[in-house]
Design a protein around this motif. Structure first.
Motif, PDB file in Angstrom:
ATOM      1  N   LEU A 213      23.165  -1.646  37.694  1.00  0.00           N
ATOM      2  CA  LEU A 213      23.240  -0.414  38.494  1.00  0.00           C
ATOM      3  C   LEU A 213      22.050  -0.278  39.438  1.00  0.00           C
ATOM      4  O   LEU A 213      21.864   0.770  40.057  1.00  0.00           O
ATOM      5  N   HIS A 214      21.240  -1.315  39.525  1.00  0.00           N
ATOM      6  CA  HIS A 214      20.076  -1.337  40.415  1.00  0.00           C
ATOM      7  C   HIS A 214      19.198  -0.093  40.212  1.00  0.00           C
ATOM      8  O   HIS A 214      18.920   0.665  41.143  1.00  0.00           O
ATOM      9  N   GLY A 215      18.791   0.094  38.966  1.00  0.00           N
ATOM     10  CA  GLY A 215      17.912   1.212  38.658  1.00  0.00           C
ATOM     11  C   GLY A 215      18.566   2.572  38.788  1.00  0.00           C
ATOM     12  O   GLY A 215      17.871   3.585  38.960  1.00  0.00           O
ATOM     13  N   GLY A 216      19.899   2.613  38.731  1.00  0.00           N
ATOM     14  CA  GLY A 216      20.622   3.876  38.823  1.00  0.00           C
ATOM     15  C   GLY A 216      21.165   4.185  40.201  1.00  0.00           C
ATOM     16  O   GLY A 216      21.933   5.137  40.361  1.00  0.00           O
ATOM     17  N   LYS A 235      10.333   4.386  42.043  1.00  0.00           N
ATOM     18  CA  LYS A 235      10.759   3.192  42.780  1.00  0.00           C
ATOM     19  C   LYS A 235      12.215   3.325  43.195  1.00  0.00           C
ATOM     20  O   LYS A 235      12.585   2.995  44.323  1.00  0.00           O
ATOM     21  N   SER A 236      13.056   3.815  42.287  1.00  0.00           N
ATOM     22  CA  SER A 236      14.474   3.992  42.595  1.00  0.00           C
ATOM     23  C   SER A 236      14.669   5.035  43.689  1.00  0.00           C
ATOM     24  O   SER A 236      15.536   4.883  44.557  1.00  0.00           O
ATOM     25  N   ALA A 237      13.868   6.083  43.641  1.00  0.00           N
ATOM     26  CA  ALA A 237      13.971   7.118  44.666  1.00  0.00           C
ATOM     27  C   ALA A 237      13.624   6.555  46.048  1.00  0.00           C
ATOM     28  O   ALA A 237      14.287   6.869  47.050  1.00  0.00           O
ATOM     29  N   ARG A 238      12.597   5.696  46.108  1.00  0.00           N
ATOM     30  CA  ARG A 238      12.231   5.076  47.390  1.00  0.00           C
ATOM     31  C   ARG A 238      13.340   4.157  47.883  1.00  0.00           C
ATOM     32  O   ARG A 238      13.675   4.142  49.075  1.00  0.00           O
ATOM     33  N   GLN A 239      13.924   3.384  46.969  1.00  0.00           N
ATOM     34  CA  GLN A 239      14.997   2.485  47.362  1.00  0.00           C
ATOM     35  C   GLN A 239      16.242   3.263  47.786  1.00  0.00           C
ATOM     36  O   GLN A 239      16.978   2.819  48.660  1.00  0.00           O
ATOM     37  N   GLN A 241      16.287   6.011  49.423  1.00  0.00           N
ATOM     38  CA  GLN A 241      16.095   6.384  50.823  1.00  0.00           C
ATOM     39  C   GLN A 241      16.409   5.218  51.751  1.00  0.00           C
ATOM     40  O   GLN A 241      17.012   5.382  52.815  1.00  0.00           O
ATOM     41  N   HIS A 242      16.012   4.012  51.324  1.00  0.00           N
ATOM     42  CA  HIS A 242      16.234   2.823  52.147  1.00  0.00           C
ATOM     43  C   HIS A 242      17.729   2.478  52.231  1.00  0.00           C
ATOM     44  O   HIS A 242      18.211   2.036  53.284  1.00  0.00           O
ATOM     45  N   HIS A 243      18.453   2.667  51.139  1.00  0.00           N
ATOM     46  CA  HIS A 243      19.866   2.277  51.077  1.00  0.00           C
ATOM     47  C   HIS A 243      20.809   3.482  51.151  1.00  0.00           C
ATOM     48  O   HIS A 243      21.974   3.365  50.780  1.00  0.00           O
ATOM     49  N   ARG A 244      20.310   4.606  51.629  1.00  0.00           N
ATOM     50  CA  ARG A 244      21.076   5.851  51.552  1.00  0.00           C
ATOM     51  C   ARG A 244      22.459   5.730  52.185  1.00  0.00           C
ATOM     52  O   ARG A 244      23.460   6.163  51.595  1.00  0.00           O
ATOM     53  N   ASP A 245      22.570   5.161  53.370  1.00  0.00           N
ATOM     54  CA  ASP A 245      23.859   5.090  54.061  1.00  0.00           C
ATOM     55  C   ASP A 245      24.857   4.248  53.268  1.00  0.00           C
ATOM     56  O   ASP A 245      26.025   4.639  53.110  1.00  0.00           O
ATOM     57  N   ALA A 246      24.406   3.097  52.757  1.00  0.00           N
ATOM     58  CA  ALA A 246      25.302   2.223  52.000  1.00  0.00           C
ATOM     59  C   ALA A 246      25.724   2.885  50.692  1.00  0.00           C
ATOM     60  O   ALA A 246      26.894   2.811  50.295  1.00  0.00           O
ATOM     61  N   VAL A 247      24.774   3.541  50.025  1.00  0.00           N
ATOM     62  CA  VAL A 247      25.087   4.202  48.759  1.00  0.00           C
ATOM     63  C   VAL A 247      26.045   5.364  48.990  1.00  0.00           C
ATOM     64  O   VAL A 247      26.981   5.578  48.200  1.00  0.00           O
ATOM     65  N   ALA A 248      25.844   6.105  50.075  1.00  0.00           N
ATOM     66  CA  ALA A 248      26.748   7.224  50.385  1.00  0.00           C
ATOM     67  C   ALA A 248      28.171   6.713  50.631  1.00  0.00           C
ATOM     68  O   ALA A 248      29.150   7.288  50.133  1.00  0.00           O
ATOM     69  N   ALA A 249      28.277   5.633  51.394  1.00  0.00           N
ATOM     70  CA  ALA A 249      29.599   5.060  51.657  1.00  0.00           C
ATOM     71  C   ALA A 249      30.233   4.543  50.369  1.00  0.00           C
ATOM     72  O   ALA A 249      31.450   4.673  50.158  1.00  0.00           O
ATOM     73  N   TYR A 250      29.408   3.980  49.501  1.00  0.00           N
ATOM     74  CA  TYR A 250      29.907   3.458  48.222  1.00  0.00           C
ATOM     75  C   TYR A 250      30.420   4.588  47.330  1.00  0.00           C
ATOM     76  O   TYR A 250      31.497   4.473  46.731  1.00  0.00           O
ATOM     77  N   GLU A 251      29.678   5.663  47.250  1.00  0.00           N
ATOM     78  CA  GLU A 251      30.110   6.778  46.402  1.00  0.00           C
ATOM     79  C   GLU A 251      31.417   7.383  46.921  1.00  0.00           C
ATOM     80  O   GLU A 251      32.282   7.772  46.128  1.00  0.00           O
ATOM     81  N   LYS A 252      31.577   7.442  48.238  1.00  0.00           N
ATOM     82  CA  LYS A 252      32.841   7.929  48.798  1.00  0.00           C
ATOM     83  C   LYS A 252      33.977   6.954  48.468  1.00  0.00           C
ATOM     84  O   LYS A 252      35.097   7.372  48.128  1.00  0.00           O
TER      85      LYS A 252
END
Length: 324
Positions: A213-216, A235-239, A241-252
């Motif tokens: 899960l890449h640190g959640g 560390k997960s919170a910083r990552q 921010q870096h991957h926010r767009d991809a994670v948002a698209a993934y959750e959708k």
């Protein structure tokens, strides 16, 4: 539960493994025992730990927790495939870590004592040791197998060329070859597809991905953050921010599929050739149950291509991934 062979060996393991890194750190002993009970009841037989896991240097706290669980019912030992690791520092003395023969011998004996067993099903080298000769390391590991203290050998955090070296060295010696490799592998971290996975498939080594899960980040982190919940370590919170767009698209994407993001992330790993068993690292029984739900998800070719578009990997193995 579904089962498979661990690499080219005859050892049968569950398609999902129970990782215990949180035991004693975020998960107290009673809850850890409840997780072990539930995992075994649900058919999980691969229990993965390490001598360094726990909150205190050298205490082997997580191994002790597993040992106390085994002591409650000796029949439990035969129901699990018990895997631990050697490499990390277990004290401040010069020889209290790495892969010298003296440390491997002592670390194995200490793990056996903490776990309350006379043998380890799988002993994994937790990392490469660039200063200890490979001959010394492998001779010490083979001796443990010859003594009956270890049944199978595995590696962890090895590069592709390290895996090749280990296999060819063992073949040259006519000795015991590693049957597993444990590497970080998930939708956001796919570097192993370049050389580690191809090496594993070539030598019949079973890949045990950790941090699925890449640190959640792949477990619905944005949804939890919007609800005021826990997003993980700094560390997960910083990552995130870096991957926010991809994670948002993934959750959708997961919401449209009506599946939990954490389950989809693990299911994706189960669809990758060469993967034996992703290692779940639950802090609670509820997280364990959520992770086991990945076994019920089937992703067809189109779905897998959509996930590749969201989280592009290296575009294949090396050297084709970057050369003609």
């Amino acid at each position: 539960m579904k089962y498979t062979q661990l690499g080219r060996s005859g050892l049968t393991v569950s398609r999902l493994g129970l990782g215990t890194m949180n035991f004693g750190v975020h998960t107290p002993e009673p809850e850890a025992h409840a997780i072990l009970d539930r995992a075994v009841d649900r058919g999980v037989n691969l229990v993965d730990t390490a001598n360094t896991y726990g909150s205190r240097l050298g205490a082997g706290e997580t191994e002790q927790i597993i040992g106390s669980w085994l002591a409650k019912d000796p029949a439990r030992r035969d129901r699990i495939v018990l895997a631990t690791k050697v490499y990390g520092m277990m004290g401040r003395e010069p020889n209290a870590g790495r892969l010298s023969a003296i440390h491997i011998k002592k670390a194995c004996e200490d793990s056996l004592r903490r776990l309350g067993t006379d043998h380890l099903d799988v002993l994994q080298v937790h990392h490469v040791d660039r200063r200890t000769p490979w001959d010394e390391t492998w001779q010490a590991l083979e001796l443990l197998v010859a003594q009956g203290k270890v049944t199978y050998l595995g590696t962890s955090n090895f590069a592709g060329w390290h895996l090749t070296r280990a296999q060819e060295h063992a073949l040259h010696r006519g000795g015991v070859r590693p049957v597993s490799e444990q590497s970080v592998y998930n939708l956001l971290e796919r570097t192993v597809e370049l050389e580690v996975l191809p090496a594993c498939r070539n030598y019949g080594v079973g890949l045990l991905p950790y941090s699925p899960l890449h640190g959640g980040l792949l477990s619905g982190a944005l949804r939890r953050a919007a609800a005021g919940g826990r997003t993980g370590l700094p560390k997960s919170a910083r990552q995130l921010q870096h991957h926010r767009d991809a994670v948002a698209a993934y959750e959708k994407w997961c919401a449209d599929l009506e599946r939990a993001p954490a389950q989809v992330a693990v299911a994706w790993l189960l669809h990758q050739p060469g993967v034996t068993a992703p290692i779940l690292g639950p802090r609670t029984v509820e997280q364990l149950e959520d992770g086991l739900g990945a076994l019920r998800i089937s992703l067809d070719g189109d779905r897998l291509k959509e996930l590749d578009a969201l989280f592009p990997g290296p575009k294949g193995p090396a050297p084709e991934a970057y050369a003609w």
